[in-house]
Write an enzyme that holds these catalytic residues in place. Structure first.
Site: not given
Length: 256
Positions: A8, A12, A97, A109-111, A135
């Site tokens: 992030g 991390i 999905f 984003g991967a997050d 963040t």
């Protein structure tokens, strides 16, 4: 065993999971774009030794990253110490999905992906609102296994830092729940306004989404700062600090 690495903007977060997805160990380091693969390995090996985990038991590495400049560092880490290139999360994977036709998924984003994947696994057949308080704060809305929209706004720490860096006299203040919304000095004035303002912002977003969808969606909250606000909002149904790490494991099992 599987190593999951969630890179992030601020931290991390690394976890070691067994073959059933049980989290055996986690550790968190500050995100630094000048970090080297050898420095990270020092943190990694120290954590394994502390938890009596044999490094030779690590078989695979999967990464979620929102810091592109660190991707090569972790490629080097995987190849140098484990002789394998880590799997990275992006929209090109076979995900459980789809995106609604009006959604531009470029740069998604991967997050956000890993949170959605795990939420769908744990709460199938439900309309979902997923908040990630990091963040930046993000929210995703999923209906009928389809991503229909979401949002991004400054996180709590970012808001506090903005006051500090963009004013001449306001101090740097830590985030905490104040005793009152009526500040009695500069620090408590900032804490009260940020805390109650943030709670109100989340509440209004949830209300607006449910009104627009005309349904009672399940609201899930994750992220490092989520624990501070989840207990303050009755409209948040679930707080799960490990949602993303579990999502990485779920994707790994799907692809392996």
């Amino acid at each position: 065993m599987l190593t999951t690495i969630d890179i992030g903007n601020t931290h991390i977060v690394t976890a070691i999971l067994d073959e059933k997805g049980n989290i055996l160990s986690t550790f968190r380091v500050t995100t630094k774009e000048k970090l080297t693969e050898d420095e990270y390995f020092t943190y990694f090996k120290t954590n394994l030794d502390y938890n009596n985990i044999d490094i030779n038991s690590i078989t695979d590495i999967i990464i979620s990253s929102v810091v592109p400049n660190l991707n090569c560092v972790f490629d080097y880490f995987g190849k140098k110490y484990f002789n394998k290139l880590p799997l990275k999360i992006d929209t090109n994977l076979n995900l459980p999905f789809t995106f609604a036709p009006h959604i531009n998924s470029s740069g998604f984003g991967a997050d956000r992906i890993i949170n959605i994947v795990q939420a769908l696994k744990e709460y199938p057949n439900e309309t979902l609102i997923i908040f990630d308080l990091g963040t930046a704060t993000t929210y995703e809305v999923i209906q009928n296994n389809t991503y229909i929209g979401g949002g991004i706004f400054p996180g709590i720490e970012m808001s506090l830092n903005a006051l500090y860096t963009n004013t001449a006299k306001l101090p740097k203040v830590s985030f905490s729940k104040p005793n009152t919304v009526l500040g009695y000095d500069v620090v408590s004035a900032i804490q009260g306004a940020i805390f109650y303002g943030y709670i109100g912002q989340l509440r209004e977003i949830i209300t607006a989404i449910k009104s627009e969808l005309n349904c009672n969606a399940k609201v899930i909250c994750t992220g490092g700062l989520g624990k501070f606000v989840a207990s303050e909002l009755n409209s948040i149904d679930v707080y799960d600090p490990n949602l993303g790490l579990k999502g990485l494991f779920t994707i790994y099992k799907t692809l392996s």
